[in-house]
Enzyme design. Structure first.
Site, PDB file in Angstrom:
ATOM      1  N   ARG A  80       9.369 -15.056  -4.199  1.00 61.29           N
ATOM      2  CA  ARG A  80       9.949 -13.815  -3.514  1.00 61.29           C
ATOM      3  C   ARG A  80      10.944 -14.277  -2.440  1.00 61.29           C
ATOM      4  NH1 ARG A  80       4.871  -9.564  -2.756  1.00 61.29           N
ATOM      5  NH2 ARG A  80       4.813  -8.813  -5.394  1.00 61.29           N
ATOM      6  N   SER A  81      10.862 -13.457  -1.168  1.00 60.69           N
ATOM      7  CA  SER A  81      11.844 -13.983  -0.305  1.00 60.69           C
ATOM      8  C   SER A  81      12.128 -14.988   0.192  1.00 60.69           C
ATOM      9  CB  SER A  81      11.927 -12.789   0.807  1.00 60.69           C
ATOM     10  OG  SER A  81      12.147 -11.495   0.205  1.00 60.69           O
ATOM     11  N   ALA A  82      11.219 -16.100  -0.025  1.00 62.25           N
ATOM     12  CA  ALA A  82      11.467 -17.452   0.374  1.00 62.25           C
ATOM     13  C   ALA A  82      12.470 -17.974  -0.384  1.00 62.25           C
ATOM     14  CB  ALA A  82      10.154 -18.287   0.045  1.00 62.25           C
ATOM     15  N   LYS A  84      15.423 -16.596  -0.329  1.00 61.76           N
ATOM     16  CA  LYS A  84      16.585 -16.453   0.361  1.00 61.76           C
ATOM     17  C   LYS A  84      16.904 -17.767   1.110  1.00 61.76           C
ATOM     18  CE  LYS A  84      16.080 -11.431   1.223  1.00 61.76           C
ATOM     19  NZ  LYS A  84      14.942 -10.931   0.537  1.00 61.76           N
ATOM     20  N   TYR A 170      17.248  -6.159   7.540  1.00 59.02           N
ATOM     21  CA  TYR A 170      16.569  -6.997   6.346  1.00 59.02           C
ATOM     22  C   TYR A 170      17.409  -6.645   5.303  1.00 59.02           C
ATOM     23  CZ  TYR A 170      13.890 -10.271   3.752  1.00 59.02           C
ATOM     24  OH  TYR A 170      13.535 -11.036   2.839  1.00 59.02           O
TER      25      TYR A 170
END
Length: 400
Positions: A80-82, A84, A170
């Site tokens: 997921r957003s890791a 980014k 965000y």
């Protein structure tokens, strides 16, 4: 490194002497915090000191509907957003190589982006969530999100929700098309190809943005799981009356619209989604590779030189955005593409940087201690930036 010892959960892997508290915390995650399948890895000064995995490969395995295959040494998961944080490495390295000016308008590299009042949006605004573009007036379908064309066209046409550069919120999904298209315009390569050729290949990482067909069978399935209630007397506080979870449930909120820029929400277990190059949300990695990647940002790993020069490392962890986040509704801190240590997302130390993934995953590094950390899970719990399982592991690392 000490070998495996017996425990309630069949933990595989090893920890170096002195890091036994990390194994204990990992076991406790299964016994007390609802873990189903997970892995954690830690590097210190470029050397692996923790490498553990346990549980089932698939988060939705229950012995009936799906076979409960074990998590293996090479099992990877959607992070997921890791993702980014991994994606942010690319523009920073391009800047380090003189190919990208962080203070240039995005339109310098991507002329179509200048539309709808975005002429003064700078590259650094994209990385620090200050571009004012967390939502799309018309959400994309899952198929459009990964087609490589619809997403960039949508953010290029979108008017900002606030004056760019004046505040932060965000960019949960739109970060994919903003950063991905910028990298493509500067390099002529997709961000997934760039990472494969310039980072994952040289470092020997099982880490992808855009999963190749040959690696599909290595990736476990994600599943939503309930977080256990805090034990009586634990001192843990109830969540505030107006939380990000409440806002996420309100379809008119900026929070809901930001996370809902892809609608309906994509099936993260769908091979087509995993093959799509979405640097906001669809990266796939092992915990070992996340830790190794972050270790390479702050120092040499094996025979590979460090990725970030000292000046670039300073850029990565210098505060660009701080305070109440318009999307997440908590006080967040961002450098250039990375979350920074703070109450909303505690990392290793005040000078550390990294990125969590909603529901579990976390990767980060602390240059002062030389520690790099990676954690992946297939049990997605209802949290956004501070998963209790990841936090328990971080506390154990710090106490080792």
């Amino acid at each position: 490194m000490s070998g495996k010892r017996e425990s309630v959960v069949d933990v595989q892997g090893a920890v170096e002497d002195g890091f036994e508290p990390v194994r204990d915390a990992f076991v406790a995650n299964f016994a007390q915090r609802g873990e189903r399948g997970a892995a954690v890895a830690v590097y210190r000064h470029g050397r692996k000191v923790v490498d553990l995995w346990a549980g089932t490969k698939d988060g939705d395995a229950d012995g009936a509907a799906r076979e409960a295959a074990p998590w293996e040494a090479g099992t990877a998961q959607v992070i997921r957003s890791a993702t980014k944080g991994i994606a942010a490495i690319v523009p920073l390295l391009l800047h380090q190589r003189g190919q990208l000016d962080l203070d240039a308008p995005v339109g310098t590299y991507w002329p179509e982006f200048k539309a709808a009042g975005k002429e003064r949006v700078l590259v650094r605004h994209l990385l620090s969530h200050r571009a004012g573009l967390p939502v799309l007036d018309t959400p994309l379908t899952p198929a459009q999100a990964v087609d490589g064309v619809s997403g960039p066209a949508a953010v290029a046409a979108q008017a900002p929700a606030w004056e760019p550069g004046t505040d932060h919120g965000y960019h949960a999904q739109t970060y994919s098309w903003l950063i991905g298209e910028l990298v493509l315009r500067v390099t002529g390569r997709t961000i997934g190809s760039w990472i494969a050729e310039e980072i994952s290949g040289p470092l020997g990482l099982d880490l992808w943005i855009g999963l190749p067909q040959g690696a599909q069978q290595r990736v476990g399935r994600l599943a939503a799981v309930e977080a256990p209630a805090p034990p009586a007397g634990s001192g843990l506080r109830a969540r505030p009356k107006r939380s990000v979870a409440d806002a996420y449930a309100d379809p008119s909120s900026l929070t809901s619209r930001a996370f809902g820029a892809i609608s309906p929400g994509p099936d993260e277990n769908d091979p087509a989604y995993r093959a799509g190059e979405l640097p906001a949300s669809a990266g796939i990695a092992t915990a070992r590779s996340l830790a190794r990647c972050y270790a390479a940002l702050i120092g040499a790993v094996d025979d590979q030189p460090r990725l970030f020069a000292p000046a670039t490392l300073t850029l990565a962890r210098t505060e660009e955005s701080a305070g109440l986040d318009r999307t997440l509704l908590v006080n967040t801190r961002f450098g250039l593409g990375f979350m920074l240590h703070g109450p909303a997302s505690p990392l290793l130390a005040p000078g550390s940087f990294g990125h969590p993934g909603r529901g579990g995953a976390l990767a980060c590094a602390d240059p002062e201690s030389g520690i790099a950390f990676g954690y992946v899970t297939n049990g997605m719990q209802p949290n956004v930036t501070a998963d209790p399982r990841a936090q328990a592991l971080l506390r154990a690392v710090l106490g080792s």
